[in-house]
Enzyme design. Structure first.
Site, mmCIF file in Angstrom:
data_model
loop_
_atom_site.group_PDB
_atom_site.id
_atom_site.type_symbol
_atom_site.label_atom_id
_atom_site.label_comp_id
_atom_site.label_asym_id
_atom_site.label_seq_id
_atom_site.Cartn_x
_atom_site.Cartn_y
_atom_site.Cartn_z
ATOM 1 N N LYS A 164 0.852 -1.195 0.000
ATOM 2 C CA LYS A 164 0.000 0.000 0.000
ATOM 3 C C LYS A 164 0.883 1.239 0.000
ATOM 4 C CE LYS A 164 0.983 1.191 4.429
ATOM 5 N NZ LYS A 164 1.735 2.425 4.804
ATOM 6 N N GLY A 212 4.294 -4.325 3.974
ATOM 7 C CA GLY A 212 4.455 -5.694 3.479
ATOM 8 C C GLY A 212 4.172 -6.753 4.526
ATOM 9 N N ASP A 266 -2.160 -1.656 10.909
ATOM 10 C CA ASP A 266 -2.617 -1.540 9.525
ATOM 11 C C ASP A 266 -2.966 -2.888 8.900
ATOM 12 O OD1 ASP A 266 0.017 -2.324 9.466
ATOM 13 O OD2 ASP A 266 0.655 -0.916 7.918
#
Length: 275
Positions: free
Chosen positions: A8, A103, A138
């Protein structure tokens, strides 16, 4: 069973204030980049298997296997759902560490998605998000994997109608990694939020105030992207990756500028494609 655990970028990132629990409230927009991903495969082992196997390929992991978020995710589910069998997990790592690309969080979230499907747990995305929230702030984003406005510590998500489709994205990862702890060191919360999504090109990443001062090469990359015609350039997350967004046309010499960038940063570009 296989999955592509994509990364992202953050379009803007404000560190609003510090909480009583020591964490910080954030305001950011998570945007998935499907073209850069880790490859994840989970295969059930025979009933006689005593241990879950974990095989890592590609970029060398920055921790012991049993400390990796993938392994921790499997163990968390195995303790809660006895139906889980021993498995072999294979990870081909392509997303660099210390890059602000999420990641590791994506690997954990996609592990949860695979486990849910492989063993027929029947958990909803909301339930899966609650499970992986324990692994990282996240992680829930990668369960939904769609553009989201994120608040709280990054785990309060609201899907948004936001698209970068058709734009060229270049991501450059310099030969330096930045830990979250380092990025927060000396950072004074801005007290501000992102503002109107219509003005996203003006949004800033508050972490740049501390990270670019310590690592001027990151700031130099951002400047080069803007000089090359990027309509928006910023560090993603707490760094160190910098990305530039370009209109996909040949006006104002942008195409030739991009070719120069590709040559100049050939060893550092980790993604260069149209979204």
């Amino acid at each position: 069973m296989k999955a592509r655990a994509n990364c992202k970028i953050n379009i803007g990132l404000r560190v609003v204030n510090k909480r009583e629990d020591g964490y910080h409230n954030l305001d950011t927009l998570f945007y998935p980049v499907y073209g850069l991903y880790d490859e994840l495969e989970i295969v059930p082992l025979p009933e006689s298997a005593q241990e879950t196997e974990f095989v890592a390929e590609g970029i060398q992991l920055d921790c012991k296997s049993d400390e990796n978020l993938i392994f921790r995710c499997y163990n968390q589910f195995a303790k809660k759902y006895p139906i889980l069998k021993k498995v072999k997990i294979t990870l081909k790592k392509h997303i660099p560490f210390g890059a602000g690309l999420g990641g590791g969080s994506s690997d954990a979230a996609h592990t949860a998605l695979l486990i849910n499907e492989l063993f027929g747990l029947g958990l909803t995305k909301e339930q899966l998000a609650d499970e992986v929230r324990l692994l990282g702030a996240d992680c829930p984003f990668f369960i939904y994997n769609t553009p989201c406005h994120a608040e709280g510590i990054g785990d309060i998500l609201t899907p948004v109608d936001f698209s970068l489709a058709g734009k060229r994205l270049i991501m450059i990862k310099p030969n330096v990694s930045v830990s979250t702890k380092e990025a927060y060191a000396g950072l004074v919360p801005s007290g501000k939020t992102l503002g109107d999504p219509a003005n996203w090109q003006t949004w800033v990443n508050d972490f740049e105030t501390t990270v670019l001062a310590k690592h001027p090469e990151i700031g130099a990359i951002k400047k080069r992207l803007l000089d090359a015609g990027a309509e928006y350039a910023a560090m993603t997350g707490s760094g160190s990756t910098v990305f530039g967004l370009f209109e996909n046309n040949t006006e104002c010499g942008t195409a030739s500028n991009l070719r120069i960038l590709e040559e100049e940063f050939s060893s550092m570009i980790i993604f260069n494609n149209t979204l």
